[in-house]
Write an enzyme that holds these catalytic residues in place. Structure first.
Site, short mmCIF file in Angstrom:
data_model
loop_
_atom_site.label_atom_id
_atom_site.label_comp_id
_atom_site.label_asym_id
_atom_site.label_seq_id
_atom_site.Cartn_x
_atom_site.Cartn_y
_atom_site.Cartn_z
N ARG A 1 -3.61 -9.90 4.59
CA ARG A 1 -4.03 -10.00 3.18
C ARG A 1 -2.88 -9.48 2.34
NH1 ARG A 1 -6.27 -6.77 -0.59
NH2 ARG A 1 -7.78 -7.69 -2.01
N LYS B 1 0.81 -1.21 0.00
CA LYS B 1 0.00 0.00 0.00
C LYS B 1 0.85 1.27 0.00
CE LYS B 1 -4.48 -1.72 1.22
NZ LYS B 1 -5.51 -2.00 2.23
N1 PMM Z 1 -7.58 -3.68 0.68
C1 PMM Z 1 -7.89 -3.70 -0.62
C2 PMM Z 1 -8.91 -4.56 -1.10
N2 PMM Z 1 -9.58 -5.36 -0.26
N3 PMM Z 1 -9.94 -6.19 1.90
C3 PMM Z 1 -9.65 -6.18 3.21
N4 PMM Z 1 -10.33 -6.99 4.04
N5 PMM Z 1 -8.68 -5.37 3.73
C4 PMM Z 1 -7.96 -4.52 2.95
O1 PMM Z 1 -7.11 -3.79 3.48
C5 PMM Z 1 -8.25 -4.49 1.55
C6 PMM Z 1 -9.27 -5.36 1.06
C7 PMM Z 1 -7.15 -2.82 -1.59
O2 PMM Z 1 -5.93 -3.37 -1.93
P1 PMM Z 1 -5.64 -4.19 -3.31
O3 PMM Z 1 -6.06 -3.28 -4.44
O4 PMM Z 1 -4.19 -4.49 -3.27
O5 PMM Z 1 -6.43 -5.44 -3.34
#
Ligand code: PMM
Length: 275
Positions: free
Chosen positions: A255, A216
């Protein structure tokens, strides 16, 4: 699934974004074959859960129509679940959650914590699967204008407590409910660090915690050099360092884009904790 996946250590949720515009994989997993290949790679590296998403939540992103989202995620979920993977679906829509569970998903990961779709909490309760309620204040197009907090940790804890209470009131079993601080969602880098440093206050909400820090922007800012932000793929070592510290604090899961490095970081933290 009767209860949440459990392994006696912090779990690793591997990210499988089936979107053309995901900030960190540049859309190179779009397409069924590419998604399956990446999913199998994440599993081979030791992912406990594969999180399949068909809608970008990148700041500023417009929403995908429901039919587009379904078309992206369902074939991938079906294939990976048939291969024996524990699959979660990253969606804000009750319809997508229900169809994904029918296709084999065992967990619903809702970045809106039930706020984006009024049917979500009741639907998940009826499905009897696990549910991740993330802290969220609004869609990607507006979330960067929603970053005012008195005290970010106190405010996020109070807002997550409301989502917890709404989920339980809708009939989601407490042993199936996970909370997530939502790093980067209506939060500045300073907010993310404050939440991470005081994670124990969110732990007091009484539910397991999932943290999504992988690649991030706040890590890119931390590691910025004269030529600007550190690019997403060069944030992986910092992601793993953070994972070790989070595992030491006993989070339920992380995650992440890079599974092996997180598994290694968790193994180190666990071994050190045992002494
Ligand atoms: N961040 C993203 C997408 N989904 N779900 C959860 N539970 N927690 C998060 O911090 C989260 C998520 C955005 O990141 P990405 O684009 O790398 O998937």
């Amino acid at each position: 699934m009767s209860v949440l996946p459990e392994a006696g250590r912090t779990l690793v949720m591997g990210i499988l974004n089936v979107t053309p515009d995901s900030f960190s994989d540049g859309g190179d997993h779009l397409g069924f074959e590419a998604a399956i290949t990446q999913g199998r790679r994440l599993l081979a590296e030791g992912a406990d859960i594969i999180d399949v998403g068909g809608e970008s939540t990148r700041p500023g992103a417009e929403r995908a129509p429901v039919a587009v989202e379904l078309g992206r995620v369902l074939p991938v979920i079906r294939e990976l679940a048939a291969a024996g993977a524990a699959v979660s679906v990253d969606t804000m829509r009750a319809q997508v959650a229900a169809d994904a569970v029918a296709a084999g998903a065992v967990l619903v990961n809702d970045v809106s914590g039930g706020l984006a779709d009024p049917a979500m909490l009741g639907t998940v309760a009826g499905l009897g699967v696990g549910y991740v309620a993330m802290h969220w204040r609004g869609h990607s197009t507006v979330m960067q204008q929603l970053t005012r907090y008195d005290d970010v940790v106190t405010d996020v804890a109070a807002e997550l407590a409301q989502r917890r209470d709404a989920a339980l009131a809708a009939g989601i079993a407490p042993e199936r409910l996970i909370l997530d601080p939502g790093l980067g969602f209506a939060k500045t880098a300073a907010h993310n660090w404050e939440l991470l440093s005081r994670l124990d206050e969110l732990g007091r909400l009484g539910q397991p915690l999932l943290v999504g820090a992988s690649r991030k922007r706040f890590l890119g800012e931390l590691l910025a050099e004269a030529d600007g932000l550190r690019p997403p793929r060069q944030r992986d070592d910092a992601t793993a360092a953070l994972t070790a510290l989070l595992a030491e604090r006993g989070v339920w899961g992380v995650r992440t884009h890079t599974v092996r490095a997180q598994r290694d970081a968790i193994a180190v933290a666990d071994r050190l904790r045992r002494g």
